[in-house]
Design an enzyme around this catalytic site. Structure first.
Site, short mmCIF file in Angstrom:
data_model
loop_
_atom_site.label_atom_id
_atom_site.label_comp_id
_atom_site.label_asym_id
_atom_site.label_seq_id
_atom_site.Cartn_x
_atom_site.Cartn_y
_atom_site.Cartn_z
N ASP A 183 56.28 19.79 50.32
CA ASP A 183 54.87 20.12 50.05
C ASP A 183 54.13 19.01 49.30
OD1 ASP A 183 55.13 22.62 51.29
OD2 ASP A 183 55.83 23.56 49.44
N ALA A 184 54.53 17.77 49.53
CA ALA A 184 53.88 16.65 48.86
C ALA A 184 53.39 15.61 49.86
CB ALA A 184 54.83 16.01 47.86
#
Length: 282
Positions: free
Chosen positions: A226-227
């Protein structure tokens, strides 16, 4: 024929003149041009759409553009035509809202892609695939079978010449084995406005904190969970009058809208990734 050119290189004088002049000489008519300069990194970005006659030779254009323009300016560039319809694979688990939205947009002609198949680690959404006449492959994933499952996924992706993947609430972590085959070509939807509440119940955590907005984020998938580079985000307001059920309903509405926007931007060649960020053209 309509073409789209994406360019990035070190910022320097004369780039726009060189590109537009070359297209003019080749008989092209420029119908759209957008550019951006990252002053801190000294990097130039451009997206340009042009129209050419039926006699246009894309192979000749690529060869001469590379030699006459791209090499002198040290450009990284790509050329795409409107005749090529990208192939999109969809990965899902049990949630159906994002899948329904994508398939409905595709069915109406709004989302101009080919969808050769849907992959899921569960059987729950198979009836939806059948409803839209799209092949459905059930590939279960456990800790013990994850590597084997991803090999099966990759085989399907390669056999069908898939251009990019959409994780429409696919509740499995995609490993580097798949990510490395599709860099900046795997789009995920995150059920919050990143960075945000982690864990399995983000809306419950947000509810307990008394937040005043909730959101959703579509982004490219990288090995860091999720980056990845963010493509699209949106939020909606909430208050003390809303229940957890309201939070979830509002969140799911945002998820499908933000995911479809992110997919559309990718399909329309309006995204460029640089230094784990995106340049999004209008």
């Amino acid at each position: 024929m309509q073409t789209t050119i994406l360019i990035h290189c070190a910022d320097q004088s004369g780039i726009v003149h060189a590109v537009t002049g070359f297209i003019h000489v080749k008989g092209g008519n420029i119908i759209y041009l957008d550019q951006h300069v990252d002053k801190q990194a000294n990097v130039f970005f451009m997206r340009l759409e042009s129209e050419f006659s039926d006699e246009f030779s894309i192979s000749e254009f690529r060869k001469k553009f590379e030699k006459s323009v791209a090499e002198p300016y040290g450009m990284s560039w790509s050329l795409h035509t409107d005749e090529t319809i990208p192939k999109m694979a969809v990965f899902v688990s049990k949630y159906n809202h994002c899948l329904y939205d994508l398939l409905s947009r595709h069915n109406s002609g709004e989302l101009k892609v080919q969808i050769p198949f849907i992959i899921s680690n569960h059987q729950d959404l198979k009836p939806i695939a059948r409803q839209f006449s799209i092949p459905f492959y059930h590939i279960p994933v456990t800790k013990e079978t994850k590597s084997e499952a991803e090999n099966e996924q990759l085989q399907l992706l390669k056999e069908n010449h898939i251009d990019f993947i959409v994780l429409a609430r696919y509740m499995q972590i995609v490993s580097s084995k798949v990510i490395n085959e599709y860099p900046n070509k795997i789009i995920n939807i995150h059920h919050s406005f990143l960075p945000a509440f982690a864990g399995a119940k983000p809306y419950h955590a947000a509810f307990k904190r008394g937040v005043k907005i909730i959101g959703a984020t579509s982004h490219y998938v990288t090995e860091e969970l999720d980056a990845g580079p963010i493509i699209e985000q949106d939020v909606t307001t909430v208050s003390h009058t809303h229940s957890i059920k309201d939070f979830i309903a509002k969140g799911r509405d945002l998820e499908k809208i933000v995911l479809s926007r992110g997919v559309q931007l990718h399909v329309q060649r309006k995204t460029m990734v640089y230094n784990n960020k995106t340049v999004i053209f209008s």
